[in-house]
Design an enzyme around this catalytic site. Structure first.
Site, PDB file in Angstrom:
ATOM      1  N   TRP A  99       0.875  -1.755  -0.245  1.00 19.19           N
ATOM      2  CA  TRP A  99       0.209   0.035  -0.175  1.00 19.19           C
ATOM      3  C   TRP A  99       0.430   1.280   0.082  1.00 19.19           C
ATOM      4  O   TRP A  99       0.824   2.028   0.801  1.00 19.19           O
ATOM      5  CB  TRP A  99      -0.810  -0.018   1.250  1.00 19.19           C
ATOM      6  CG  TRP A  99      -2.088  -1.310   1.193  1.00 19.19           C
ATOM      7  CD1 TRP A  99      -2.284  -1.829   0.166  1.00 19.19           C
ATOM      8  CD2 TRP A  99      -2.858  -1.519   2.667  1.00 19.19           C
ATOM      9  NE1 TRP A  99      -3.257  -3.176   0.603  1.00 19.19           N
ATOM     10  CE2 TRP A  99      -3.236  -2.594   1.927  1.00 19.19           C
ATOM     11  CE3 TRP A  99      -2.851  -1.466   3.982  1.00 19.19           C
ATOM     12  CZ2 TRP A  99      -4.902  -4.050   3.024  1.00 19.19           C
ATOM     13  CZ3 TRP A  99      -3.051  -1.631   4.529  1.00 19.19           C
ATOM     14  CH2 TRP A  99      -4.266  -2.832   4.197  1.00 19.19           C
ATOM     15  N   ASN A 137       1.328  -0.965  -9.979  1.00 21.28           N
ATOM     16  CA  ASN A 137      -0.227  -0.953 -10.454  1.00 21.28           C
ATOM     17  C   ASN A 137      -1.395   0.533  -9.303  1.00 21.28           C
ATOM     18  O   ASN A 137      -1.922   0.914 -10.058  1.00 21.28           O
ATOM     19  CB  ASN A 137      -1.114  -2.355 -10.245  1.00 21.28           C
ATOM     20  CG  ASN A 137      -2.775  -2.363 -10.662  1.00 21.28           C
ATOM     21  OD1 ASN A 137      -2.931  -1.634 -11.347  1.00 21.28           O
ATOM     22  ND2 ASN A 137      -3.210  -2.847  -9.220  1.00 21.28           N
ATOM     23  N   HIS A 138      -0.871   0.650  -8.671  1.00 19.38           N
ATOM     24  CA  HIS A 138      -1.558   1.086  -7.613  1.00 19.38           C
ATOM     25  C   HIS A 138      -1.057   1.950  -6.166  1.00 19.38           C
ATOM     26  O   HIS A 138      -0.146   1.296  -6.105  1.00 19.38           O
ATOM     27  CB  HIS A 138      -2.757   0.335  -6.894  1.00 19.38           C
ATOM     28  CG  HIS A 138      -2.229  -0.675  -5.819  1.00 19.38           C
ATOM     29  ND1 HIS A 138      -2.304  -1.853  -6.802  1.00 19.38           N
ATOM     30  CD2 HIS A 138      -2.015  -0.880  -5.099  1.00 19.38           C
ATOM     31  CE1 HIS A 138      -2.452  -3.051  -5.578  1.00 19.38           C
ATOM     32  NE2 HIS A 138      -1.312  -2.442  -4.564  1.00 19.38           N
ATOM     33  N   ASP A 190      -6.035   3.222  -8.629  1.00 19.32           N
ATOM     34  CA  ASP A 190      -5.568   2.209 -10.040  1.00 19.32           C
ATOM     35  C   ASP A 190      -4.845   3.426 -10.314  1.00 19.32           C
ATOM     36  O   ASP A 190      -5.254   3.775 -11.306  1.00 19.32           O
ATOM     37  CB  ASP A 190      -6.818   1.653 -10.337  1.00 19.32           C
ATOM     38  CG  ASP A 190      -6.062   0.458 -11.266  1.00 19.32           C
ATOM     39  OD1 ASP A 190      -6.099  -0.588 -10.638  1.00 19.32           O
ATOM     40  OD2 ASP A 190      -6.179   0.850 -12.342  1.00 19.32           O
ATOM     41  N   ARG A 219      10.112  -8.395  -8.249  1.00 20.61           N
ATOM     42  CA  ARG A 219       9.179  -9.546  -8.447  1.00 20.61           C
ATOM     43  C   ARG A 219       7.917  -8.414  -8.681  1.00 20.61           C
ATOM     44  O   ARG A 219       7.828  -7.837  -7.816  1.00 20.61           O
ATOM     45  CB  ARG A 219       9.042 -10.122  -7.318  1.00 20.61           C
ATOM     46  CG  ARG A 219       7.222 -11.020  -6.852  1.00 20.61           C
ATOM     47  CD  ARG A 219       5.974  -9.933  -6.605  1.00 20.61           C
ATOM     48  NE  ARG A 219       4.611 -11.327  -6.269  1.00 20.61           N
ATOM     49  CZ  ARG A 219       4.097 -10.498  -5.715  1.00 20.61           C
ATOM     50  NH1 ARG A 219       4.232  -9.443  -5.302  1.00 20.61           N
ATOM     51  NH2 ARG A 219       2.957 -11.332  -5.739  1.00 20.61           N
ATOM     52  N   ASP A 221       3.719  -7.035  -8.429  1.00 17.25           N
ATOM     53  CA  ASP A 221       3.074  -7.556  -8.373  1.00 17.25           C
ATOM     54  C   ASP A 221       1.529  -7.715  -9.101  1.00 17.25           C
ATOM     55  O   ASP A 221       1.870  -5.600 -10.069  1.00 17.25           O
ATOM     56  CB  ASP A 221       2.913  -6.778  -6.253  1.00 17.25           C
ATOM     57  CG  ASP A 221       1.442  -6.978  -6.024  1.00 17.25           C
ATOM     58  OD1 ASP A 221       0.828  -8.459  -5.483  1.00 17.25           O
ATOM     59  OD2 ASP A 221       0.274  -5.820  -6.060  1.00 17.25           O
ATOM     60  N   GLU A 245       3.337 -11.208 -11.611  1.00 12.58           N
ATOM     61  CA  GLU A 245       2.333 -12.253 -10.681  1.00 12.58           C
ATOM     62  C   GLU A 245       1.011 -12.195 -11.268  1.00 12.58           C
ATOM     63  O   GLU A 245       0.480 -11.284 -11.493  1.00 12.58           O
ATOM     64  CB  GLU A 245       1.852 -11.573  -9.062  1.00 12.58           C
ATOM     65  CG  GLU A 245       0.957 -12.664  -8.142  1.00 12.58           C
ATOM     66  CD  GLU A 245      -0.093 -11.153  -7.351  1.00 12.58           C
ATOM     67  OE1 GLU A 245      -0.730 -11.935  -6.990  1.00 12.58           O
ATOM     68  OE2 GLU A 245       0.316 -10.479  -7.344  1.00 12.58           O
ATOM     69  N   ASP A 312      -0.170 -15.209   0.025  1.00 12.82           N
ATOM     70  CA  ASP A 312      -1.476 -15.060  -0.530  1.00 12.82           C
ATOM     71  C   ASP A 312      -1.917 -16.402  -0.016  1.00 12.82           C
ATOM     72  O   ASP A 312      -3.482 -16.461  -1.200  1.00 12.82           O
ATOM     73  CB  ASP A 312      -1.718 -15.170  -2.571  1.00 12.82           C
ATOM     74  CG  ASP A 312      -1.335 -12.940  -2.083  1.00 12.82           C
ATOM     75  OD1 ASP A 312      -1.480 -12.447  -1.228  1.00 12.82           O
ATOM     76  OD2 ASP A 312      -0.197 -12.485  -3.442  1.00 12.82           O
ATOM     77  N   ARG A 359       0.527 -15.351   7.087  1.00 14.38           N
ATOM     78  CA  ARG A 359       1.581 -14.782   7.163  1.00 14.38           C
ATOM     79  C   ARG A 359       2.421 -14.927   8.814  1.00 14.38           C
ATOM     80  O   ARG A 359       2.641 -13.713   8.994  1.00 14.38           O
ATOM     81  CB  ARG A 359       1.613 -13.406   6.579  1.00 14.38           C
ATOM     82  CG  ARG A 359       0.692 -13.759   4.827  1.00 14.38           C
ATOM     83  CD  ARG A 359      -0.066 -12.126   4.591  1.00 14.38           C
ATOM     84  NE  ARG A 359      -0.287 -12.309   3.352  1.00 14.38           N
ATOM     85  CZ  ARG A 359      -1.030 -11.078   3.242  1.00 14.38           C
ATOM     86  NH1 ARG A 359      -1.139 -10.074   3.974  1.00 14.38           N
ATOM     87  NH2 ARG A 359      -1.279 -11.774   1.298  1.00 14.38           N
TER      88      ARG A 359
END
Ligand SMILES: *[C@@H]1O[C@H](CO)[C@@H](O)[C@H](O)[C@H]1NC(C)=O
Ligand SMILES: *[C@@H]1O[C@H](CO)[C@@H](O)[C@H](O)[C@H]1NC(C)=O
Ligand SMILES: *[C@@H]1O[C@H](CO)[C@@H](O)[C@H](O)[C@H]1NC(C)=O
Ligand SMILES: *[C@@H]1O[C@H](CO)[C@@H](O)[C@H](O)[C@H]1NC(C)=O
Ligand SMILES: *[C@@H]1O[C@H](CO)[C@@H](O)[C@H](O)[C@H]1NC(C)=O
Ligand SMILES: *[C@@H]1O[C@H](CO)[C@@H](O)[C@H](O)[C@H]1NC(C)=O
Ligand SMILES: *[C@@H]1O[C@H](CO)[C@@H](O)[C@H](O)[C@H]1NC(C)=O
Length: 491
Positions: A99, A137-138, A190, A219, A221, A245, A312, A359
């Site tokens: 985030w 992405n975000h 987004d 990597r 996401d 991913e 995940d 996790r």
């Protein structure tokens, strides 16, 4: 153009460790969730509220690199490193790192920028590599999608950088790329990553990030939630290997991404391996078909990420507690084509299922290096490493099933005399079986000595190269030429 040339030649001088796709093929990756791996104080008893920050740091990770390296891993993939949303919400906090709010600052919960540099140096000093998780992405915002205060973000601080708010319909690709992940508790604004101006910002950022922290691989996401062209532009700007991913079980869908990115997580095989080995009635036939499907669909299966667990998905031990089945699934995963990736806690047979229970803080295991699966994984990394040394063609050799029945699949990978023959089964710990492995299938010579490197038992093939195999207690076997094994210290 001139500036660009200058920049890239200086990049060649300073980026000494960046690893190309072919360099990554030989690696074996350990996935660390930074907040959950090790604390700076080294505590093994600190409690962890799984929805919140638990105290894991880059310094803690540096102190426990022996634990990872002694299991045979050559690279470490860490959580996203940038500054995240700082709030405790009904969706938990940003302990996972997905985030972002400021992409030019580090997440100080994990340490300082200097600590991250130290981690990179500590890995390189060991001859190991650093892979960093990144999200294009975000961003992340505590609040509903319609009430975001964009001014808090750095650098994407205006509404015009983002798609209009809508929540994703995962059956619709346009929606996946233009609507928002998250929900109305934590919304994930987004970015319009298909716009070249945004791609340019990401390109400059990733060049700097790779250079500032001497990163060797990425990597990516949420790769299926951005435009494919933006992925290619991003990897190209980074000048290092990137693996995306693409969380989907369909081979056509996943493999399409390999036309834009060097690597993709092998989710289709993840599903096939899990269902084949999670129960004694799992489908070995579907697994065998899946292998061939991936080979004929993907551009290069040897650059895919081969995994059984991650942060995940439900851990394997949440599906079955049977240790023999776990050993088979892990052995299959790690010796398959592609780059093996093991998620922290897999070696301790952790059994979390839904998010965030998978996790768990690793320190509760006491970093037990005598754990059954820790030793199993160390063995598998060792034989893979030896096979790579002994056979130039090992990594590019596409493994294939040489024999299957309802419960057993025998895989061959590698050229004559140095081939690794994996004998995997889903009998379970109380099961047993036997069959004759023909020399014409294994490629073993007549009267050849072979060793099961997992149990360190030796066998001799008959005058046709055939071998009677008995499976007891459902454990897998990994057969290798005894002669080639000499001097390796593996058995
Ligand atoms: C997060 O916010 C709290 C107060 O709300 C503050 O005490 C803490 O230092 C902040 N953490 C970071 C990493 O900024
Ligand atoms: C797919 O999603 C896009 C973006 O939200 C939307 O405009 C389009 O109507 C959707 N298509 C279908 C078939 O639902
Ligand atoms: C990289 O370091 C430079 C110099 O300290 C800094 O200006 C820049 O913001 C950093 N970039 C990233 C992505 O960390
Ligand atoms: C296994 O792979 C095949 C071929 O890719 C696919 O059709 C099948 O659905 C998969 N099976 C499972 C159980 O995931
Ligand atoms: C092989 O399996 C069969 C049953 O499938 C059993 O009767 C036989 O005893 C087994 N042989 C050995 C050597 O374990
Ligand atoms: C490998 O060995 C098999 C017999 O075991 C033989 O038929 C084949 O030609 C060999 N391949 C190579 C490349 O030497
Ligand atoms: C196989 O091993 C046996 C016993 O260790 C040994 O006597 C024999 O020479 C070996 N055969 C080959 C072909 O190396």
């Amino acid at each position: 153009m001139f500036l660009r040339t200058l920049l890239s030649s200086s990049a060649i001088l300073t980026v000494v460790h960046g690893l190309s796709p072919s360099g990554w093929r030989a690696q074996s990756i350990y996935q660390v969730m930074t907040d959950r791996f090790a604390r700076t104080d080294g505590s093994t008893t600190a409690s962890c509220d799984l929805g919140d920050y638990c105290g894991g740091t880059w310094q803690g990770l540096i102190s426990h690199l022996d634990y990872i390296q002694n299991m045979g891993f050559t690279a470490v993939w860490i959580s996203p490193v940038v500054e995240n949303l700082n709030a405790s919400t009904a969706d938990g906090s940003s302990y996972h790192g997905y985030w972002a709010q400021n992409i030019y600052a580090v997440n100080t919960n994990f340490g300082s920028a200097a600590d991250l540099v130290s981690l990179s140096e500590a890995l390189h000093k060991r001859g190991m590599y650093l892979m960093v998780d990144v999200v294009t992405n975000h961003m992340g915002y505590a609040g509903c999608g319609d009430c975001v205060d964009y001014s808090i973000f750095n650098p994407f601080d205006k509404e015009s950088y983002y798609h209009p708010f809508c929540l994703i319909d995962y059956n619709n690709q346009t929606s996946m790329e233009t609507c928002w992940e998250g929900d109305n508790t934590v919304s994930l604004p987004d970015l319009r990553v298909e716009d070249t101006s945004i791609q340019d910002t990401w390109a400059t950022w990733i060049e700097q990030l790779v250079s500032n922290y001497t990163i060797d691989g990425l990597r990516i996401d949420s790769a299926a939630e951005v435009s494919k062209d933006s992925l290619a532009a991003f990897e190209s700007a980074s000048e290092i290997y990137a693996i995306g991913e693409v969380f989907n079980n369909n081979a056509d869908y996943v493999c399409a991404y390999q036309d834009y990115l060097s690597g993709v997580m092998n989710y289709p095989m993840y599903y096939n391996i899990t269902s084949a080995f999670a129960s004694t009635s799992g489908s070995i036939a579907a697994l065998a078909t899946g292998i061939e499907t991936m080979k004929s669909t993907c551009k290069d299966v040897t650059l895919l990420g081969s995994f059984l667990e991650n942060h995940d998905n439900p851990r394997f031990a949440s599906l079955t507690s049977d240790m023999a089945l776990a050993k088979n699934a892990i052995a299959f995963q790690m010796l398959a084509d592609g780059i093996p990736i093991v998620y922290q806690g897999q070696e301790q047979h952790f059994d979390g299922s839904s998010t965030p229970t998978q996790r768990e803080q690793l320190w509760k295991s006491g970093y037990d290096t005598s754990a059954v699966l820790y030793k199993h994984i160390a063995k598998l990394n060792a034989i893979r490493h030896l096979a790579v040394q002994r056979d130039d063609g090992y990594l590019s050799y596409n493994a294939y099933p040489v024999w299957t029945d309802d419960n057993i699949i025998v895989m061959r990978k590698g050229n004559n005399d140095t081939q690794v023959i994996g004998v995997f089964n889903n009998f379970g710990a109380s099961g047993s079986g036997n069959f004759t492995l023909l020399g014409t299938s294994s490629g073993f010579d007549a009267e050849m000595n072979v060793t099961d490197v997992l149990a360190c038992d030796s066998f001799t093939t008959d005058d046709k190269g055939d071998l009677d195999i008995e499976i007891e207690g459902g454990v897998p076997m990994v057969l290798y030429s005894s002669k080639q094994l000499e001097g390796s210290g593996i058995c």
